[in-house]
Design a protein around this motif. Structure first.
Motif, PDB file in Angstrom:
ATOM      1  N   ASP A 142     -55.972 -51.000  13.793  1.00  0.00           N
ATOM      2  CA  ASP A 142     -56.693 -52.399  13.601  1.00  0.00           C
ATOM      3  C   ASP A 142     -55.586 -53.337  13.646  1.00  0.00           C
ATOM      4  O   ASP A 142     -54.615 -53.306  13.036  1.00  0.00           O
ATOM      5  CB  ASP A 142     -57.299 -52.303  12.323  1.00  0.00           C
ATOM      6  CG  ASP A 142     -58.162 -53.298  12.122  1.00  0.00           C
ATOM      7  OD1 ASP A 142     -57.627 -54.518  12.271  1.00  0.00           O
ATOM      8  OD2 ASP A 142     -59.525 -53.232  11.944  1.00  0.00           O
ATOM      9  N   SER A 153     -57.045 -48.828   8.591  1.00  0.00           N
ATOM     10  CA  SER A 153     -58.355 -48.572   7.881  1.00  0.00           C
ATOM     11  C   SER A 153     -59.233 -47.750   8.681  1.00  0.00           C
ATOM     12  O   SER A 153     -59.020 -47.050   9.489  1.00  0.00           O
ATOM     13  CB  SER A 153     -59.048 -49.819   8.741  1.00  0.00           C
ATOM     14  OG  SER A 153     -58.263 -51.317   8.298  1.00  0.00           O
ATOM     15  N   ASP A 154     -60.385 -47.646   7.770  1.00  0.00           N
ATOM     16  CA  ASP A 154     -61.348 -46.589   8.246  1.00  0.00           C
ATOM     17  C   ASP A 154     -61.875 -46.784   9.734  1.00  0.00           C
ATOM     18  O   ASP A 154     -62.287 -48.111   9.902  1.00  0.00           O
ATOM     19  CB  ASP A 154     -62.505 -46.436   7.377  1.00  0.00           C
ATOM     20  CG  ASP A 154     -63.527 -45.307   7.675  1.00  0.00           C
ATOM     21  OD1 ASP A 154     -63.457 -44.172   7.609  1.00  0.00           O
ATOM     22  OD2 ASP A 154     -64.615 -45.866   8.167  1.00  0.00           O
ATOM     23  N   ARG A 207     -64.759 -46.658  11.191  1.00  0.00           N
ATOM     24  CA  ARG A 207     -65.943 -47.417  11.092  1.00  0.00           C
ATOM     25  C   ARG A 207     -65.862 -48.692  10.789  1.00  0.00           C
ATOM     26  O   ARG A 207     -66.525 -49.401  11.587  1.00  0.00           O
ATOM     27  CB  ARG A 207     -66.808 -46.399  10.033  1.00  0.00           C
ATOM     28  CG  ARG A 207     -68.205 -47.117   9.995  1.00  0.00           C
ATOM     29  CD  ARG A 207     -69.155 -46.172   8.941  1.00  0.00           C
ATOM     30  NE  ARG A 207     -69.399 -44.996   9.466  1.00  0.00           N
ATOM     31  CZ  ARG A 207     -70.599 -44.724  10.156  1.00  0.00           C
ATOM     32  NH1 ARG A 207     -71.310 -45.853  10.585  1.00  0.00           N
ATOM     33  NH2 ARG A 207     -70.909 -43.683  10.664  1.00  0.00           N
ATOM     34  N   GLN A 208     -65.081 -49.064   9.871  1.00  0.00           N
ATOM     35  CA  GLN A 208     -64.943 -50.474   9.656  1.00  0.00           C
ATOM     36  C   GLN A 208     -64.387 -51.158  10.783  1.00  0.00           C
ATOM     37  O   GLN A 208     -64.784 -52.385  10.947  1.00  0.00           O
ATOM     38  CB  GLN A 208     -63.993 -50.587   8.423  1.00  0.00           C
ATOM     39  CG  GLN A 208     -64.620 -50.032   6.851  1.00  0.00           C
ATOM     40  CD  GLN A 208     -65.917 -50.738   6.680  1.00  0.00           C
ATOM     41  OE1 GLN A 208     -66.027 -51.705   6.375  1.00  0.00           O
ATOM     42  NE2 GLN A 208     -66.781 -49.759   6.452  1.00  0.00           N
ATOM     43  N   THR A 209     -63.319 -50.733  11.183  1.00  0.00           N
ATOM     44  CA  THR A 209     -62.714 -51.424  12.582  1.00  0.00           C
ATOM     45  C   THR A 209     -64.176 -51.470  13.763  1.00  0.00           C
ATOM     46  O   THR A 209     -64.037 -52.550  14.255  1.00  0.00           O
ATOM     47  CB  THR A 209     -61.741 -50.600  13.330  1.00  0.00           C
ATOM     48  OG1 THR A 209     -60.522 -50.374  12.286  1.00  0.00           O
ATOM     49  CG2 THR A 209     -61.214 -51.211  14.375  1.00  0.00           C
ATOM     50  N   LEU A 269     -67.178 -51.424  12.873  1.00  0.00           N
ATOM     51  CA  LEU A 269     -68.195 -52.677  12.654  1.00  0.00           C
ATOM     52  C   LEU A 269     -67.556 -54.019  12.786  1.00  0.00           C
ATOM     53  O   LEU A 269     -68.473 -55.061  13.337  1.00  0.00           O
ATOM     54  CB  LEU A 269     -68.439 -52.370  11.020  1.00  0.00           C
ATOM     55  CG  LEU A 269     -69.348 -51.220  10.719  1.00  0.00           C
ATOM     56  CD1 LEU A 269     -69.383 -51.038   9.232  1.00  0.00           C
ATOM     57  CD2 LEU A 269     -70.890 -51.421  10.947  1.00  0.00           C
ATOM     58  N   ARG A 270     -66.297 -54.256  12.409  1.00  0.00           N
ATOM     59  CA  ARG A 270     -65.804 -55.585  12.704  1.00  0.00           C
ATOM     60  C   ARG A 270     -65.671 -55.857  14.169  1.00  0.00           C
ATOM     61  O   ARG A 270     -66.028 -57.057  14.507  1.00  0.00           O
ATOM     62  CB  ARG A 270     -64.386 -55.624  12.105  1.00  0.00           C
ATOM     63  CG  ARG A 270     -64.347 -55.635  10.432  1.00  0.00           C
ATOM     64  CD  ARG A 270     -62.824 -55.556  10.241  1.00  0.00           C
ATOM     65  NE  ARG A 270     -62.083 -56.577  10.635  1.00  0.00           N
ATOM     66  CZ  ARG A 270     -61.124 -56.537  11.583  1.00  0.00           C
ATOM     67  NH1 ARG A 270     -60.800 -55.461  11.540  1.00  0.00           N
ATOM     68  NH2 ARG A 270     -60.354 -57.748  11.694  1.00  0.00           N
TER      69      ARG A 270
END
Length: 334
Positions: free
Chosen positions: A189, A284-285, A287-289, A291-292
């Motif tokens: 990320d 970062s996880d 999934r979070q990357t 989502l962003r």
């Protein structure tokens, strides 16, 4: 307060670095043409064409706690070193895993052989030349960062972002994928990368580091991207030979399936990042990357023209052709 000079700072990673440096309380100056975007608000910006005769007049002669170089063009890198190397307590060169001479060894670390810089129009060889020149000029004050694939909002390459965007666009319709078995993905990320570079500079870290993400299978990445996008359709996997016959390309660029690598080159996404983690690198996880990234893609437009990937029209035609070819291959002949 540390004085930091970013040679760049208006494009993607450079902009993120400048923002994080400023948030950490540093006195930040960005020197760039400013054609890749706007510098962060509140930062001292020096508008300068680095190909001009005297591009560093406004920043030369000052003492800098840190200088961060993002360019790879040899003339720019060498010119900055001549003007500024003696004035920097610490120098960070953003290089690339593209400098490595081979992509065939899974788990290769920073000791792997790098390219000979013979063709400086080649990105990897130009980055290798930049490393050599900077090592010679800066010596033991140098941190070389070799990122792998970078992801997150603002990505101009459209590689990682293609999949979550395409799944969101397709909704419950089919999506064409390569065969994912045996393929790998390694992604970092942009926020994580910038955070580590800023921290490493403050600590005076030196040496060479692969700043890459952890390894994931391509299957895992596509499944997670589909889940994040709320995709309810089918993934139609086509074999490599069929995709190549139908003019679908590897990795990036127009009419490609991003992140898809030839089998011999899969270790490109399997670089060792143990040194990065040992030096405080956090990730970062995934999934979070995603989502962003999806939020950014939705703001930019899911149907926009992209630098990498298939257009939806191209994809639908390929899906029709694949269905026809598959049916023909399985229909018995009387």
């Amino acid at each position: 307060m540390r004085k930091v000079l970013v040679l760049g700072g208006t494009a993607w990673l450079g902009h993120e670095l400048a923002e994080q440096l400023m948030a950490n309380g540093d006195d930040v100056t960005c020197l760039a043409r400013g054609e890749s975007g706007q510098p962060p608000t509140g930062i001292r910006f020096v508008h300068s064409d680095r190909t001009s005769a005297e591009p560093y007049t406004a920043v030369a002669g000052q003492q800098w706690a840190e200088i961060i170089e993002l360019a790879y063009e040899p003339a720019l890198v060498v010119g900055a070193l001549r003007a500024l190397a003696a004035t920097a307590e610490h120098w960070t060169l953003i290089s690339s895993v593209s400098v490595y001479a081979s992509n065939t060894d899974p788990g290769a670390d920073e000791s792997a052989a790098v390219l000979q810089p013979l063709d400086l129009k080649d990105y990897g060889q130009a980055k290798a030349a930049a490393e050599i020149a900077t090592q010679q000029a800066v010596g033991d004050r140098l941190l070389i960062v070799r990122p792998g694939l970078i992801a997150g909002p603002g990505d101009g390459s459209d590689r990682f972002s293609y999949w979550v965007s395409r799944f969101a666009l397709a909704k419950n319709e089919p999506v064409l994928t390569p065969v994912t078995e045996g393929r790998a993905v390694q992604v970092i990320d942009v926020q994580d990368l910038a955070t580590w570079i800023v921290s490493a500079g403050r600590e005076g870290l030196t040496g060479v580091y692969n700043a890459t993400g952890d390894q994931h299978s391509l299957t895992e990445v596509l499944d997670l991207a589909a889940d994040v996008a709320g995709f309810a359709g089918s993934m139609i996997s086509a074999p490599d030979d069929w995709l190549l016959r139908n003019d679908v390309h590897y990795w990036a660029g127009p009419r490609s399936l991003p992140l898809w690598l030839p089998e011999p080159d899969v270790p490109l996404a399997q670089r060792d990042n143990a040194a990065f983690h040992a030096a405080g690198g956090l990730l970062s996880d995934l999934r979070q990357t995603l989502l962003r990234t999806l939020q950014d893609e939705q703001q930019r437009g899911l149907t926009r023209e992209r630098r990498s990937g298939l257009t939806r029209d191209e994809e639908l035609k390929l899906l029709d052709q694949f269905a026809t070819d598959t049916t023909s291959a399985t229909t018995p002949v009387d």
